[in-house]
Write a protein that holds these residues in place. Structure first.
Motif, short mmCIF file in Angstrom:
data_model
loop_
_atom_site.label_atom_id
_atom_site.label_comp_id
_atom_site.label_asym_id
_atom_site.label_seq_id
_atom_site.Cartn_x
_atom_site.Cartn_y
_atom_site.Cartn_z
N GLU A 196 50.21 30.77 26.40
CA GLU A 196 49.50 29.85 25.77
C GLU A 196 48.22 30.73 25.40
OE1 GLU A 196 48.58 26.38 28.14
OE2 GLU A 196 50.41 25.38 27.72
N TRP A 197 47.74 30.41 24.13
CA TRP A 197 46.72 31.35 23.66
C TRP A 197 45.23 31.02 24.35
CZ3 TRP A 197 45.94 35.85 21.36
CH2 TRP A 197 44.75 35.95 20.84
N LYS A 198 45.03 29.87 24.60
CA LYS A 198 43.86 29.56 25.39
C LYS A 198 43.78 30.25 26.78
CE LYS A 198 45.48 24.97 27.01
NZ LYS A 198 45.48 23.57 27.23
N THR A 199 45.01 30.38 27.54
CA THR A 199 44.80 31.19 28.59
C THR A 199 44.61 32.49 28.46
OG1 THR A 199 46.20 29.43 29.71
CG2 THR A 199 46.14 31.67 30.86
N LEU B 254 43.18 33.92 25.80
CA LEU B 254 41.80 34.22 25.41
C LEU B 254 40.83 34.17 26.47
CD1 LEU B 254 40.72 34.98 22.46
CD2 LEU B 254 40.37 32.66 22.22
N ASP B 255 40.86 33.20 27.35
CA ASP B 255 40.07 33.03 28.35
C ASP B 255 39.92 34.41 29.38
OD1 ASP B 255 38.33 31.53 30.57
OD2 ASP B 255 40.30 31.93 31.63
N GLU C 273 43.01 35.23 15.06
CA GLU C 273 41.54 34.51 14.50
C GLU C 273 40.55 35.52 14.49
OE1 GLU C 273 41.86 31.68 17.45
OE2 GLU C 273 40.47 32.69 18.99
N GLN D 96 51.21 25.52 19.78
CA GLN D 96 49.99 25.29 18.91
C GLN D 96 49.62 26.64 18.55
OE1 GLN D 96 47.31 22.94 20.63
NE2 GLN D 96 47.34 23.94 22.68
N ASP E 40 49.71 30.60 20.43
CA ASP E 40 50.64 30.52 21.52
C ASP E 40 51.79 31.69 21.19
OD1 ASP E 40 49.45 28.59 22.83
OD2 ASP E 40 50.82 27.17 22.38
#
Length: 388
Positions: free
Chosen positions: A66-69, A71-72, A137, A330, A333
């Motif tokens: 997952e991208w959010k993971t 990125l974090d 992004e 989404q 990812d």
């Protein structure tokens, strides 16, 4: 020349098995197997199913990051890990769960998130590995290839053939992350790679922020080749494939379909391939890069390919099925499709989560390697095709 030291413990271990496809188990067979072990020999009849299966059986597994993971964790690394020598550019590789903890997305492909803080420079180096960057992004970073500053912005694909000096600098006030793709596993396992460190710093000119790189000024003219630099190259000389061009090509394919004309690869599925302007072939000798757009509500036919792929969701949302595994995906990812596992994609995108209103996905694969070896195969809707 010295004599080879004797092997004390043989790495070969053979077991006589009472099976219909194996020789009868006898003391003589057991003794023969001990002789094979000592001489470092393995009879094919004990391993043929492993070495020559009916179809590819990849050690890699389907997996989603997952991208959010990512990125974090990239942001946390930005606070703790230097970007210079010792920090190895703050590149954080995806490790496929089927490959024993090695930093490999697939047996042939490397994928990593790279994170650059404001004002930072990633020092120069070069390597035989073919590489690219893809930006899901952000903007503000320039990659500097052979002293040519190349802007990196959302949706841009930036390939770079092996043994080109390259560095990066962030001219913005914000951090920026992107994905790197390389053929590191392939070159490492065939033992053919080389690497050189370059300069620690960049010149004032290389810190420039031009809107167009020198490579774009020469090569970003469709159908037009500079005669001053003509000649086929293994890797593309165009260092940036801009998002606006990719987006326009995908949009036109779906519009032609709506008007009743051919253009898409299947209903609701637009697909473009990044190509080398000197040859029309793949952008890199070992890496194929493509971009998919799946209209909202459409679903692609299950497709299998030899070799492996890594996908990143650029925009939109949907449901992806790889083999027997399914995920909701989404923006940002990443997921892996191992060799000969089927892939189907259902778009659930809408204007609220996608600029195009469709599910957009970037893909890179090892298809050029398989193609050169005459091993690339596809299977779509129970119709097998062989592509040159």
């Amino acid at each position: 020349m010295t004599d080879q030291e004797p092997t004390t413990v043989s790495p070969v271990s053979l077991t006589a098995e009472d099976r219909s496809d194996q020789p009868p188990v006898t003391p003589e067979l057991e003794d023969l197997y001990r002789g094979f072990e000592k001489a470092l020999l393995v009879p094919l009849w004990t391993r043929i199913g492993d070495l020559m299966p009916e179809h590819p059986r990849s050690r890699a597994r389907p997996h989603l990051w997952e991208w959010k993971t990512l990125l974090d964790l990239g942001a946390r690394a930005g606070d703790l890990v230097p970007v210079g020598r010792g920090g190895e550019r703050r590149a954080i590789a995806l490790a496929n769960p089927g490959l024993g903890g090695r930093p490999y997305a697939t047996p042939t492909l490397w994928a990593a998130i790279q994170y650059l803080m404001p004002g930072e420079n990633a020092p120069e180096h070069r390597h035989t590995q073919n590489a690219f960057r893809f930006v899901v992004e952000g903007e503000g970073v320039w990659t500097v290839v052979e002293r040519d500053p190349v802007p990196m912005r959302r949706g841009d694909f930036l390939p770079q053939a092996g043994m080109n000096w390259h560095a990066h600098h962030n001219a913005a006030d914000e951090p920026m992350a992107w994905i790197d793709g390389l053929d590191i596993p392939f070159q490492y396992d065939i033992e053919g790679q080389f690497f050189d460190f370059g300069r620690d710093g960049l010149t004032e000119e290389e810190h420039g922020t031009p809107d167009r790189s020198r490579s774009e000024r020469l090569w970003r003219h469709p159908g037009l080749v500079p005669v001053s630099d003509i000649g086929t190259r293994e890797g593309t000389p165009l260092l940036r494939y801009r998002w606006e061009d990719t987006d326009a090509a995908l949009t036109d394919q779906l519009e032609l379909e709506r008007e009743g004309h051919p253009g898409t690869v299947e209903p609701g599925h637009a697909l473009v391939r990044y190509t080398n302007p000197t040859s029309g072939g793949d952008v890199l000798p070992t890496v194929r890069a493509q971009f998919h757009r799946v209209r909202s509500g459409a679903e692609t036919a299950p497709r299998r390919e030899t070799g492996s792929s890594v996908y990143q969701v650029f925009d939109g949302s949907g449901r992806v099925t790889v083999g027997e595994v399914s995920w909701s995906v989404q923006r940002g990812d990443l997921f892996v499709v191992p060799s000969w596992l089927s892939l189907s994609i259902r778009s659930e995108a809408s204007p609220s989560d996608s600029d195009s209103g469709a599910l957009d996905l970037f893909q890179f694969s090892d298809a050029p390697v398989l193609t050169k070896l005459n091993l690339f195969r596809t299977h779509v809707s129970h119709v097998e095709e062989k592509h040159a």
